[in-house]
Design an enzyme around this catalytic site. Structure first.
Site, PDB file in Angstrom:
ATOM      1  N   TYR A 140     -92.841  -1.583  50.244  1.00 15.13           N
ATOM      2  CA  TYR A 140     -93.370  -0.630  49.113  1.00 15.13           C
ATOM      3  C   TYR A 140     -93.690  -1.107  47.932  1.00 15.13           C
ATOM      4  O   TYR A 140     -94.704  -0.746  47.263  1.00 15.13           O
ATOM      5  CB  TYR A 140     -91.917   0.228  48.702  1.00 15.13           C
ATOM      6  CG  TYR A 140     -91.793   1.510  49.516  1.00 15.13           C
ATOM      7  CD1 TYR A 140     -91.626   1.410  50.931  1.00 15.13           C
ATOM      8  CD2 TYR A 140     -91.807   2.781  49.033  1.00 15.13           C
ATOM      9  CE1 TYR A 140     -91.389   2.655  51.908  1.00 15.13           C
ATOM     10  CE2 TYR A 140     -91.691   4.037  49.933  1.00 15.13           C
ATOM     11  CZ  TYR A 140     -91.397   3.658  51.199  1.00 15.13           C
ATOM     12  OH  TYR A 140     -91.150   4.806  52.026  1.00 15.13           O
ATOM     13  N   LYS A 185     -85.312  -5.511  61.966  1.00 20.92           N
ATOM     14  CA  LYS A 185     -86.030  -5.867  63.167  1.00 20.92           C
ATOM     15  C   LYS A 185     -86.341  -7.341  63.350  1.00 20.92           C
ATOM     16  O   LYS A 185     -87.352  -7.988  63.243  1.00 20.92           O
ATOM     17  CB  LYS A 185     -87.533  -5.011  62.899  1.00 20.92           C
ATOM     18  CG  LYS A 185     -88.524  -5.321  64.006  1.00 20.92           C
ATOM     19  CD  LYS A 185     -88.117  -4.541  65.121  1.00 20.92           C
ATOM     20  CE  LYS A 185     -89.215  -4.607  66.222  1.00 20.92           C
ATOM     21  NZ  LYS A 185     -88.674  -3.921  67.571  1.00 20.92           N
ATOM     22  N   ASP A 218     -85.660   0.242  65.957  1.00 16.29           N
ATOM     23  CA  ASP A 218     -86.230   1.156  67.246  1.00 16.29           C
ATOM     24  C   ASP A 218     -85.113   1.521  67.947  1.00 16.29           C
ATOM     25  O   ASP A 218     -84.913   2.835  68.206  1.00 16.29           O
ATOM     26  CB  ASP A 218     -87.264   0.393  68.126  1.00 16.29           C
ATOM     27  CG  ASP A 218     -86.747  -1.045  68.655  1.00 16.29           C
ATOM     28  OD1 ASP A 218     -85.912  -1.664  68.044  1.00 16.29           O
ATOM     29  OD2 ASP A 218     -87.733  -1.520  69.321  1.00 16.29           O
ATOM     30  N   ASP A 242     -86.434   4.713  54.687  1.00 15.13           N
ATOM     31  CA  ASP A 242     -87.017   6.124  54.843  1.00 15.13           C
ATOM     32  C   ASP A 242     -87.266   6.984  55.961  1.00 15.13           C
ATOM     33  O   ASP A 242     -86.977   8.340  55.922  1.00 15.13           O
ATOM     34  CB  ASP A 242     -88.534   5.518  53.969  1.00 15.13           C
ATOM     35  CG  ASP A 242     -89.381   6.656  53.770  1.00 15.13           C
ATOM     36  OD1 ASP A 242     -89.095   7.822  53.190  1.00 15.13           O
ATOM     37  OD2 ASP A 242     -90.529   6.624  54.216  1.00 15.13           O
ATOM     38  N   ASP A 246     -84.880  10.462  57.278  1.00 19.01           N
ATOM     39  CA  ASP A 246     -85.631  11.842  57.542  1.00 19.01           C
ATOM     40  C   ASP A 246     -85.132  12.198  58.786  1.00 19.01           C
ATOM     41  O   ASP A 246     -84.727  13.359  58.991  1.00 19.01           O
ATOM     42  CB  ASP A 246     -87.040  11.740  57.609  1.00 19.01           C
ATOM     43  CG  ASP A 246     -87.782  12.270  56.201  1.00 19.01           C
ATOM     44  OD1 ASP A 246     -87.160  11.871  55.073  1.00 19.01           O
ATOM     45  OD2 ASP A 246     -88.790  12.709  56.341  1.00 19.01           O
TER      46      ASP A 246
END
Ligand code: IPM
Ligand code: MG
Length: 362
Positions: A140, A185, A218, A242, A246
């Site tokens: 970001y 990750k 994942d 982020d 959601d």
């Protein structure tokens, strides 16, 4: 009677409607608990671009600095897709300006809403988790480049940035079920390998009493749907947080229910619903104000340290849902404003309320 100054940044789309709803509930809190809230409204996002050319002005920043807490509705919308400055930049600059590195996004399932969840009742019943998302680092905020035939977003994390969000997550876990799932990750990204190393060390040195597991982003995206009750505190970097927040928010039936708090080491915190500006339903009294109202509860708890007041708002939301009130996103026909009035009314009337577990901060 104590006075608290709250900066209001309604922003775009449904932002102004949900901000009005949250303010209505805060007025009820002021009445019932004998406080004085002074609201100071300013521009941000697309609304600010339209008026000034900039998504975040000095004037708004100064007002926020003078407040004890900042409440934000939403920013963004297709209207500004071609504008040289994007509305979202205003929110990102605000997070950076106040050093709001810890984004706290709780997700719990209200019993009354179990049928509204897209997942089976036996999977979602009892879900109670919180995402601790790092908010001022990663892709970001890294250098952005654009060439003729390429683009890049640099992703950087420093040890200090990882340590401080890890500590916040471990401390929260101590006041909850005592479990942290750190999501990265590390099989691919160097920043994730550093993340895992630092989280492992902070855990061993400072929080050995908390259970820590590491998981890949994942597989976490999958497990969050398969067995969401597995999670207590999810600790992760900016972009993964982020996306996961959601995903987690719909477990409870609608993203319209999800609140968030963004906190730094000092200065005012920022409180905003997880949902966006929803331009398709804006201005029609159709949106769900509960995410904003629960964000106001987090503002009371973390921003102003008014713990009973925060619990009263959360209990009021639960009472109103128990009585069957539903906005359109949950298949009902109650408007945004009417929902806010029901909740405000409950804050004023109900004499007893349950104390939710307080999450520790700092
Ligand atoms: C959020 C939003 C923001 C983000 C946008 C509006 C910049 O999606 O708060 O989750 O990506 O952080
Ligand atoms: Mg988001």
């Amino acid at each position: 009677m104590k006075t608290y100054k709250i900066a209001l940044l309604p922003g775009d789309g449904v932002g102004p409607e949900v901000t009005r709803a949250a303010v209505e509930v805060l007025h009820a809190v002021a009445d019932r608990f004998q406080h004085r809230f002074v609201f100071d409204e300013h521009l941000i996002g697309g609304a600010s671009i339209d008026a000034t050319g900039e998504p975040l002005t000095q004037e708004t920043l100064v007002a926020c600095r003078e407040a004890q807490a900042i409440f934000l509705g939403a920013v963004g919308g297709p209207r500004w897709d071609k504008s040289p400055r994007r509305p979202e930049q205003g929110l990102l600059e605000l997070r950076k300006a106040f050093g709001l590195f810890a984004n706290i996004r709780p997700v719990r399932i209200y019993d009354a809403l179990i049928p509204a969840s897209p997942l089976h009742a036996d999977i979602v019943a009892g879900v109670d988790l919180v995402v601790f998302r790092e908010l001022t680092g990663g892709a970001y905020f890294g250098e952005k480049r654009r060439g003729e035939d390429f683009a890049s977003d640099q992703c950087i994390y420093t040890v200090i940035e990882i340590e401080r969000i890890a500590r916040a997550a471990f401390q929260a876990a101590r006041a909850r079920e005592g479990k942290v799932t750190s999501v990265d990750k590390a099989n691919v990204l160097e920043t994730s390998r550093l993340w895992r190393e630092v989280v492992t060390r902070v855990h061993a040195e400072e929080y050995p009493d908390v259970r820590l597991e590491h998981a890949l982003i994942d597989s976490t995206a999958m497990q969050l749907i398969r067995k969401p009750r597995h999670y207590d505190v999810i600790l992760t970097e900016n972009m993964f947080g982020d996306i996961l927040s959601d995903e987690a928010s719909v477990l409870g039936g609608s993203i319209g229910l999800a609140p968030s708090a963004s906190l730094g080491a000092e200065g005012p915190g920022l409180f905003e619903p997880v949902h966006g500006s929803a331009p398709d339903i804006a201005g029609r009294d159709l949106c769900n104000p509960i995410g904003a109202i629960l964000s106001a509860a987090l503002l009371l708890r973390y921003g102003l340290k008014l713990l009973d007041e925060a619990s009263a708002v959360e209990a009021a939301v639960e009472h109103v849902l128990d009585r069957g009130a539903r906005t359109a996103d949950l298949g009902g026909d109650i408007g945004c404003q009417a929902m806010a009035e029901l909740i405000a009314d409950d804050v004023l009337r109900s004499v007893s309320f349950s104390h939710h577990v307080q999450m520790h901060w700092g």
